[in-house]
Design an enzyme around this catalytic site. Structure first.
Site, short mmCIF file in Angstrom:
data_model
loop_
_atom_site.label_atom_id
_atom_site.label_comp_id
_atom_site.label_asym_id
_atom_site.label_seq_id
_atom_site.Cartn_x
_atom_site.Cartn_y
_atom_site.Cartn_z
N ILE A 474 0.81 -1.13 0.03
CA ILE A 474 -0.03 0.04 0.06
C ILE A 474 0.72 1.02 0.14
O ILE A 474 0.65 2.53 0.26
CB ILE A 474 -1.12 -0.10 1.17
N GLU A 673 3.99 1.83 11.59
CA GLU A 673 3.00 2.89 12.41
C GLU A 673 3.99 3.90 13.38
O GLU A 673 3.55 4.89 13.73
CB GLU A 673 2.06 2.27 12.95
#
Lengths: 712, 217
Positions: A474, A673
């Site tokens: 992604i 993250e």
């Protein structure tokens, strides 16, 4: 400057060497095709009509007039849409968000709820018809107000991605009373939206009894599995492909557009594409709940914590539970004899929130790491030293040992590079013309895990290798990272390896999520490739059909011992605050991370700095605001919802310390993250250092800065 | 389009990447949708369809424009360059090469718009156009040094949600540096060079700045 290679001739050292993206040429020439860009014969276009009512029921959908419009093929709504099953548990162990199961009843639980899909021969026709479609509602009073404060009469606790809803040990009030220094502060973060650049898009078609969906998602089997369950299909009869994905950040799982496209393709017996508009994404794509958080800290005179309480309140919809676990970071970061955390949620007439980059950790670390900075100020201790003094030996809640915890090393290296030693801790002293300057720091952590995956490695007869794994790239660089991992495991140059991803027919594998994708996939790829190499050593020649070895890491991942497994990091920011206009500008930012073996330094740096830039954006810009009268957003678009652009972002630097995970075959922990964790707190702490005023509500808008003033 | 009513459809000829395409379009069709849905030129991306994100940036007569706010019927007679027309055959444009080498992207969806924008930024700068952060905007001052700050300002119409801004700025700086060194510039830029003489060196200094600007205090 990193020197990157595009294909190495040497073997065994691809992991750890900068490598440009294997699909890079396609991306810079426009050749890479995303979900809405695959042509199909007889393609029809679906356009959602969303509810303007914030609560109530649909009385009627006046589709007759619209069906007379040029090109219109169908209007799907609750009165005529195929029925689907939502009584199941999906691949991620969660029931589906009923928001995705469109047109099943007449209830309207929030503004922006899908009430119809207009399908037409062209997108222009579909759009005009959808905008012309008249829907009558029976409206009921709604409540979308997330009132200030971390208490709410209807709030309740549920487990979330960050673990149980509530944890606690020790007598909080007694420890607070016995503390030399006490901090009690409330923090808030607003509703935030993922806004990947590529809007959600899916094309569905039936191909000889098989459902084919070309989609943009973070896990093709995840979506295929949910569609099969929803439409009661044999899992083998559903194929979902997602080769290039224009960003996801947690928002690209099963959503209304795929389900609506499948319904329309079924009803019309032709391919149907449904693409969300940018504005529709604000209602249909999920978002990060706003949070109100309270942190209470008690410390002895040396800054050692005696009491820690972190409670976080977030919102969910009336149709599905999702909790933003803001109190999660405290369970990993700091220990105290009295240690209490609680995540609570309250239901409002709003869309269902979802995972958004570092769910829980991003808003939770803003509160916790701001509070630590405030405590450091009260104790008169350097904020880094305060954190080092409070390094726990074991997991504060679990009592388990850490697999590795290199947070102090990150702070040491970061402080050296940032020039922290020269910092005068007193606020409001530094000026550059009309700007007040300040620096701030914060700690970061993110869970490092792995999930079972399968892979296949094939030795082709021409001497090349094909690796098949149902990974999703992604934007993380996973496709390239897996190429490097496979090349090393096979002991061949990277240009002899091609990696195929993004197709549910490739079999079960982890999704791109939880910072666990690349690690989980690399494990399976390594297992298959290493066994293939052993097989090849024993065989004379590769037959025309090649030699294929498959792997399944279920047993190996399941055998991991229980430990506290996390990445860590230290964030540093310098800001300039214009006290006349209230403008805050980040002048420089540095993050140093202990995040496992770095597979591809070139793309990894982008993952870290991209997360840090999300932190800048979160600290200063992002905020979705609801109108309590209509229940819908003000300015639900990229003009009304600000994300950081070029001019907002200075040179942001990221680096890492050596920290290979001892229990992973490649040493990977996961890096997607952690870059955002603590980043907003570092900026906010720097704003305090510049102005002497604590900003406990994000974003730190100019009006808030002006109102708060300066306290030097 | 057999049933197309003549009042709402028109035949247009679009000059895209040096090739002429004649097609009948719905008057509501944007240039962006004509490219993507009718001509299979899907390199130009739709990020917001409202002129807010820059993903659909193309060059119209060598200047930047967002294709979502341009009707296809109004683009007739314009010289349209899309991402598919930026490279020279198999040879990548220096901006494309720099994005590839320096990882000036992540998901890649804003990338065609960023690259088209950067190609025009380098030419606009070389032609002497000031930006909002240019200190000396007198025409005789010539192009300012192409510092990271200048690049950021000029590229700010192109959002990148992955946050690849740091490497995008470095890529634009490197391409501008190469551009100035090899003299591969637009006519306007060449004129500016001839008149001023020193912009190439200044541009190169700006690009160096992108590499050397450090986070250390």
């Amino acid at each position: 400057m990193t020197t990157a290679t595009t294909g190495t001739r040497t073997t065994g050292h691809a992991v750890g060497t900068a490598h440009t993206r294997v699909e890079g040429r396609d991306k810079v020439t426009g050749a890479a095709r995303y979900a809405g860009e695959i042509p199909f014969t007889e393609l029809a276009f679906g356009w959602f009509a969303l509810s303007t009512a914030a609560r109530g029921r649909v009385r009627s959908v006046e589709s007759d007039a619209v069906l007379e419009m040029p090109g219109v093929l169908a209007v799907l709504h609750h009165g005529n849409a195929p029925r689907v099953d939502i009584d199941y548990v999906g691949m991620l162990g969660m029931p589906p968000d009923p928001t995705a199961a469109v047109f099943q009843h007449d209830r309207v639980p929030h503004a922006g709820w899908p009430v119809a899909l207009v399908v037409a021969a062209t997108s222009e026709q579909a759009r005009e018809a959808a905008e012309a479609l008249v829907v009558h509602y029976e409206e009921e009073p709604h409540d979308v107000t997330f009132a200030a404060g971390s208490e709410h009469p209807d709030a309740y606790s549920i487990p979330g991605p960050g673990g149980p809803g509530v944890t606690g040990k020790g007598d909080l009030e007694a420890e607070l009373a016995a503390s030399a220094v006490v901090l009690d502060a409330e923090y808030s973060t607003p509703e935030e939206h993922h806004n990947p650049m590529e809007p959600h898009a899916a094309t569905a078609r039936w191909d000889g009894g098989r459902l084919e969906v070309v989609d943009s998602n973070q896990g093709t089997l995840w979506v295929a599995d949910e569609l099969a369950k929803m439409f009661s299909l044999d899992p083998a009869a559903v194929r979902v492909r997602s080769e290039h994905v224009g960003g996801g950040f947690g928002s690209k799982g099963l959503r209304a557009h795929q389900v609506a496209a499948v319904m329309a393709a079924t009803v019309l017996s032709r391919p149907v594409r449904v693409v969300m508009t940018r504005r529709q994404m604000f209602s249909l794509a999920g978002y990060r709940s706003p949070t109100n958080q309270r942190v209470r800290l008690g410390a002895d005179a040396e800054g050692r914590l005696r009491a820690l309480e972190h409670s976080s309140l977030s919102v969910t919809s009336t149709v599905h539970e999702f909790i933003e676990s803001g109190a999660g970071p405290a369970r990993v970061m700091y220990d105290a004899p009295a240690h209490h955390t609680a995540n609570r949620v309250v239901r409002l007439d709003v869309p269902t929130p979802t995972f958004m980059r570092a769910p829980g950790e991003a808003p939770g670390s803003f509160a916790l790491e701001s509070a630590l900075d405030e405590l450091a100020e009260k104790c008169g201790i350097d904020p880094i030293e305060l954190r080092v003094r409070n390094e726990p030996a074991l997991g504060p809640v679990s009592g388990l040992p850490f697999s590795s915890r290199n947070l102090p090393a990150c702070f040491r290296e970061g402080a050296r590079r940032f020039g922290w030693a020269d910092r005068d801790p007193r606020p409001g002293l530094r000026r550059d013309g009309r700007w007040l300057l300040g620096t701030g720091t914060a700690a970061a952590s993110f869970f490092a895990g792995a999930m079972p995956s399968t892979a296949a490695a094939t030795a082709e007869s021409d001497g090349t290798f094909t690796v098949r794994i149902n990974a999703a790239d992604i934007g993380t660089g996973a496709r390239t990272a897996l190429t490097l991992v496979a090349a090393d495991a096979l002991q061949v140059p990277t240009d002899r390896v091609r990696v195929r991803i993004g197709d549910s027919d490739l079999g079960p594998a982890m999704i791109a999520g939880g910072s666990m994708g690349t690690r989980s996939w690399a494990w399976a790829v390594t297992a298959a490739a290493e066994e293939l190499r052993e097989r090849l050593a024993l065989s004379d020649a590769v037959p025309p059909e090649g030699i294929t070895v498959r792997s399944d890491t279920t047993a190996a991942v399941g055998a991991l011992t229980q430990k506290e497994r996390h990445s860590f990091g230290a964030q540093f920011a310098e800001v300039a605050v214009d006290v006349a206009t209230g403008e805050v500008r980040v002048r420089r930012m540095l993050g140093v991370f202990a995040a496992g073996k770095i597979v591809n330094p070139l793309t990894a740096r982008g993952q870290f700095t991209g997360g840090m830039i999300w932190g800048i954006s979160m600290a200063l810009h992002e905020e979705a605001v609801r109108d309590r009268n209509t229940g819908a957003h003000y300015g639900a678009d990229l003009a009304g919802y600000h994300v950081a652009t070029h001019a907002d972002v200075p040179l942001v630097e990221a680096d890492w310390v050596d920290d290979p995970d001892p229990d992973d075959p490649v040493g990977i922990k996961g890096i997607g993250e952690i870059g955002i964790v603590g980043a907003a707190a570092a900026v906010a702490n720097a704003v305090w250092h510049a102005t002497g005023v604590r900003h406990r509500s994000l974003p730190i808008r100019p009006d808030r800065v002006l109102e708060a003033g300066v306290r030097a | 389009m057999a049933t197309a009513s003549p009042s709402t459809y028109s035949a247009v000829t679009l000059n895209i990447n040096g090739e002429k395409h004649t097609l009948t379009v719905d008057h509501r069709t944007t240039l962006l949708d004509a490219l993507r849905e009718r001509l299979d030129l899907t390199g130009t991306k739709k990020g917001c369809d409202q002129g807010q994100c820059g993903a659909c940036t193309v060059l119209l007569d060598k200047r930047r424009a967002v294709a979502c706010l341009q009707l296809a019927v109004a683009a007739e007679g314009r010289e349209i360059t899309t991402i598919e027309g930026v490279a020279e055959g198999d040879r990548l444009h220096p901006v494309q090469q720099a994005f590839l080498d320096l990882d000036g992207y992540q998901c890649g969806y804003c990338t065609p718009g960023q690259i088209c924008s950067a190609v025009a930024v380098i030419e606009e700068h070389a032609a002497g156009w000031p930006s909002a952060v240019t200190d000396d905007v007198r025409p005789e001052a010539g192009p300012p040094p192409l510092t990271p700050e200048e690049i950021r300002e000029r590229m700010s119409g192109n959002l990148c949600r992955c946050g690849a801004y740091v490497s995008i700025v470095q890529a634009v700086a490197r391409a501008a540096e190469n551009d100035a060194r090899t003299g591969r510039t637009a006519e306007a830029a060449q004129d500016a060079h001839d008149a001023q003489g020193t912009q190439g060196a200044q541009g190169a200094q700006g690009a160096q700045g992108a590499n050397h600007e450090g986070a250390a205090a």
